[in-house]
Design a protein around this motif. Structure first.
Motif, PDB file in Angstrom:
ATOM      1  N   VAL A 113     -39.113  20.548  75.386  1.00 14.84           N
ATOM      2  CA  VAL A 113     -38.266  21.620  75.907  1.00 14.84           C
ATOM      3  C   VAL A 113     -36.978  21.085  76.518  1.00 14.84           C
ATOM      4  N   SER A 114     -37.062  20.017  77.271  1.00 19.34           N
ATOM      5  CA  SER A 114     -35.878  19.498  77.950  1.00 19.34           C
ATOM      6  C   SER A 114     -34.810  19.019  76.978  1.00 19.34           C
ATOM      7  N   TYR A 135     -33.623  22.560  75.156  1.00 21.23           N
ATOM      8  CA  TYR A 135     -33.085  23.567  76.080  1.00 21.23           C
ATOM      9  C   TYR A 135     -32.744  22.892  77.406  1.00 21.23           C
ATOM     10  N   GLN A 147     -30.946  23.565  79.773  1.00 22.11           N
ATOM     11  CA  GLN A 147     -30.824  24.445  80.928  1.00 22.11           C
ATOM     12  C   GLN A 147     -32.127  24.534  81.710  1.00 22.11           C
ATOM     13  N   PHE A 148     -33.239  24.093  81.098  1.00 23.02           N
ATOM     14  CA  PHE A 148     -34.538  24.156  81.767  1.00 23.02           C
ATOM     15  C   PHE A 148     -34.980  22.810  82.336  1.00 23.02           C
ATOM     16  N   VAL A 149     -34.069  21.852  82.373  1.00 24.41           N
ATOM     17  CA  VAL A 149     -34.413  20.537  82.931  1.00 24.41           C
ATOM     18  C   VAL A 149     -34.607  20.665  84.443  1.00 24.41           C
TER      19      VAL A 149
END
Length: 232
Positions: free
Chosen positions: A224-225, A228, A230-232
């Motif tokens: 995910v990181s 995306y 922005q979700f880190v």
């Protein structure tokens, strides 16, 4: 695969990438059925217009009877509603899955036995970079294309012993009517068609048409990181 010896069916061949795929195949000597809901919309010298609505099982079955000599199936027909999964119309979301997942599956179920009985061949599913990464502006499309990618992988396993090769094309934005409203750099559909047919000719299982697709594919391993930030 020797393209000049193949009998191909391209769905959604009346415009955009589908039309260019049919043209590329014809230029390489293939016999081509050009599929569309309205066969009168097919303007392709050298192609055989074929009426087909991939969301209608009766239409698919009828097309399989007419084009029973197919050895190369390209599942290109698609739809883009722009529907949100949360606020969008369920009818639009169903339309995305009925086309990209169930429509593709219906085509494969109808034509894979034909291809196998003709000595084997290839099925190419036109996927998208959005099968690997989602966009808030095309959430239903991304979800449906992700399902089609999983479908492609599963079909590859199921059909391997029947000498039916299943491949997928991943590509980013293309200059088509489907995304005419999007202002972003777009690939020329003729260039993508050449890349796709080159991949089929080389017996590739996975064909990546642009740098964006290659970049996103590499990002899958990062989770995910990576996809995306922005979700880190």
């Amino acid at each position: 695969m020797d393209i000049s010896q193949q009998t191909a069916l391209v769905t959604g061949a009346n415009r955009g990438l589908g039309r260019q795929l049919a043209l590329e195949l014809i230029s390489r000597g293939a016999t081509v059925y050009a599929g569309a809901r309205n066969p009168d919309s097919i303007q392709l010298p050298g192609a055989k217009p074929l009426q087909i609505d991939i969301t209608d099982p009766n239409s698919v079955a009828a097309a399989a009877e007419v084009a029973g000599d197919v050895t190369l199936l390209i599942n290109n027909a698609g739809v883009l509603t722009g529907a949100s999964l949360i606020n969008g119309s369920l009818d639009d979301i169903h339309s995305e899955f009925d086309t990209h997942f169930f429509g593709t599956l219906s085509m494969v179920r109808a034509f894979a036995p034909k291809i196998a009985s003709n000595g084997g061949g290839t099925i190419l599913n036109i996927l998208s970079v959005l099968s690997w990464i989602s966009s808030v502006n095309s959430a239903a499309y991304s979800a449906a294309k992700a399902a089609e990618w999983a479908l492609t992988n599963a079909l590859r396993l199921e059909l391997a012993d029947q000498k039916v090769r299943v491949a997928g094309l991943h590509v980013g934005y293309m200059d088509t009517d489907l995304i005419a409203h999007i202002t972003a750099p777009k690939l020329n559909t003729a260039d993508v068609a050449k890349i796709a047919i080159d991949g089929i000719q080389a017996d590739s299982y996975e064909i990546l048409a642009d740098e964006l697709s290659r970049k996103v594919q590499k990002g899958l391993a990062g989770g995910v990181s990576a996809l995306y930030p922005q979700f880190v």
